[in-house]
Design a protein around this motif. Structure first.
Motif, PDB file in Angstrom:
ATOM      1  N   LEU A  95     -24.681  -0.146  -6.512  1.00 11.86           N
ATOM      2  CA  LEU A  95     -25.130  -0.191  -5.123  1.00 11.86           C
ATOM      3  C   LEU A  95     -26.024  -1.411  -4.887  1.00 11.86           C
ATOM      4  CD1 LEU A  95     -25.208   1.193  -2.357  1.00 11.86           C
ATOM      5  CD2 LEU A  95     -27.148   2.544  -3.162  1.00 11.86           C
ATOM      6  N   ASN A 148     -25.711   7.753   3.327  1.00 12.61           N
ATOM      7  CA  ASN A 148     -24.519   7.361   2.593  1.00 12.61           C
ATOM      8  C   ASN A 148     -24.715   5.998   1.931  1.00 12.61           C
ATOM      9  OD1 ASN A 148     -21.717   6.322   2.102  1.00 12.61           O
ATOM     10  ND2 ASN A 148     -21.181   8.280   3.042  1.00 12.61           N
ATOM     11  N   ASN A 149     -24.142   5.813   0.738  1.00 11.71           N
ATOM     12  CA  ASN A 149     -24.280   4.545   0.021  1.00 11.71           C
ATOM     13  C   ASN A 149     -23.699   3.378   0.812  1.00 11.71           C
ATOM     14  OD1 ASN A 149     -25.521   5.802  -2.112  1.00 11.71           O
ATOM     15  ND2 ASN A 149     -23.737   5.812  -3.453  1.00 11.71           N
ATOM     16  N   LYS A 196     -33.381   4.758  -4.301  1.00  8.35           N
ATOM     17  CA  LYS A 196     -31.949   5.030  -4.387  1.00  8.35           C
ATOM     18  C   LYS A 196     -31.174   3.766  -4.754  1.00  8.35           C
ATOM     19  CE  LYS A 196     -28.195   7.262  -1.855  1.00  8.35           C
ATOM     20  NZ  LYS A 196     -27.801   7.964  -0.615  1.00  8.35           N
ATOM     21  N   LEU A 197     -31.613   2.637  -4.213  1.00  3.75           N
ATOM     22  CA  LEU A 197     -30.967   1.363  -4.517  1.00  3.75           C
ATOM     23  C   LEU A 197     -31.400   0.838  -5.884  1.00  3.75           C
ATOM     24  CD1 LEU A 197     -29.052  -0.511  -2.762  1.00  3.75           C
ATOM     25  CD2 LEU A 197     -31.041  -1.945  -2.428  1.00  3.75           C
ATOM     26  N   ASN A 208     -29.473   2.472  -8.865  1.00  4.88           N
ATOM     27  CA  ASN A 208     -28.012   2.386  -8.829  1.00  4.88           C
ATOM     28  C   ASN A 208     -27.606   0.919  -8.877  1.00  4.88           C
ATOM     29  OD1 ASN A 208     -25.250   2.436  -8.174  1.00  4.88           O
ATOM     30  ND2 ASN A 208     -25.490   4.270  -6.911  1.00  4.88           N
TER      31      ASN A 208
END
Length: 366
Positions: free
Chosen positions: A344, A80-81, A337-338, A341
């Motif tokens: 995020l 989860n973010n 993922k980071l 984004n």
């Protein structure tokens, strides 16, 4: 499943006994005179110390267990973010613990005027021991990961019979690998097989890495937690104990969240998770109990106590600083993922600054 936990458990038990022997070995030394004690009664002191045990035990246990509940609470799921934000905050807490809380305490101990030996004042041993601890942690980190990766790879190697070997060799001559299955006499081409094997190997390597990280991180936390617990338990001043209880309660909660995040991602078996949670939760309260037991004979300003505590604190600081920067923050902040984004990424950076700033503020009272 690979069991990496038993050697660490034995080491943690050894450290508990070793740290327990520290106050006993210096109890007969006078050293510098201790700070003047208040006129508060022993019963009132004991009440605050028992309250500290309960408060820190609950906060530590809740903090380390919270990320592990990600299996049932989606907010705390490792993918989860929001989990990245929480973990960045916890990483900042651990980083601040090493730089702002432990390292200055180690410096104060190793440069105390109570140390008559000139050697301790002629060389910056605090930074030296912290540096050695960081280097040693890196070596343990890399060698342990390599060892368990090779061990897992050997266990995962397929066993072929003579007929399978011939099929494999023939496939290699054709530019592809054939896997012959006797049950249905079907053939699978090597491109899919190789892709699956590479993906599986990558996941196993990442899992092994997370297990090593979680155990080395707990080792560094345990060393510091026992020492700070003994200091609180042996204190005879309510003015010292009151702010320490509040500060250590928050400290254990957020430090536990950082450790709990690593444990949840490592996917240990239930018994191993429970053991690691209990070790973290009980370490500081155990130190407080030890401190209470030896408070009448323990001389915190004796040369031996100052040297041993200074060395352990500087070592613990080196471990935590390395783990926070390399294994927690760098690993997450370089995660694709980071990186892809922006929201995020900004949130994780702000959370990191918030965690380190909040923990640094607690140094005013602890």
């Amino acid at each position: 499943m690979i069991n990496l936990h038993k050697p660490t458990i034995f080491l943690l038990i050894f450290l508990h006994f070793l740290l327990l022997s520290i106050p006993l070995s210096v109890s007969a030394e006078c050293g510098c005179d201790s700070e003047p004690k208040t006129s508060s009664s022993a019963i009132k002191l004991l009440k605050y110390k028992v309250g500290a045990v309960l408060s820190i035990l609950i906060a530590g246990g809740f903090g380390v267990s919270l990320p592990i509940l990600g299996k049932t609470i989606s907010v705390f799921h490792p993918e989860n973010n929001l989990f990245f934000i929480i973990k960045a905050f916890a990483g900042g807490v651990i980083l601040s613990t090493g730089f702002v809380h432990i390292l200055p305490d180690a410096y104060e101990s190793l440069t105390s005027p109570c140390l008559s030996q000139k050697t301790w004042k002629d060389f910056p041993f605090t930074g030296f021991f912290a540096m050695l601890a960081a280097i040693l942690t890196m070596m343990i980190d890399t060698f342990a990961t390599r060892f368990y990766q090779r061990s897992h790879f050997r266990k995962a190697l397929p066993v072929y019979d003579d007929h399978d070997d011939k099929e494999m060799m023939q496939g290699e001559h054709d530019g592809r690998v054939h896997v012959h299955t006797h049950a249905r006499h079907g053939h699978a081409h090597g491109s899919a097989f190789t892709s699956d094997a590479t993906d599986s190997s990558s996941k196993n390597s990442e899992l092994i890495r997370r297990r090593v990280v979680s155990q080395v991180l707990e080792l560094g936390i345990v060393v510091h937690s026992v020492i700070i617990g003994i200091s609180l338990g042996a204190s005879e001043s309510i003015k010292t104990i009151k702010p320490l209880v509040a500060a250590l309660t928050f400290h254990q909660f957020f430090e536990g969240m950082g450790l709990g995040g690593c444990i949840s991602q490592a996917k240990f078996k239930s018994t191993s998770i429970l053991t690691m949670v209990l070790f973290f939760s009980l370490t500081t309260p155990s130190g407080i109990g030890i401190g209470i037991g030896i408070s009448k004979v323990y001389k915190e300003n004796s040369p031996t106590a100052l040297i041993i505590e200074g060395i352990f604190n500087s070592t613990s600081a080196g471990i935590l600083i390395y783990m926070a920067l390399v294994d927690l923050l760098a690993a997450d902040f370089m995660n694709p993922k980071l990186q892809t984004n922006l929201k995020l990424q900004l949130g994780a950076n702000f959370s990191l600054l918030l965690g380190s700033g909040f923990m640094s503020l607690l140094a005013k009272w602890a």
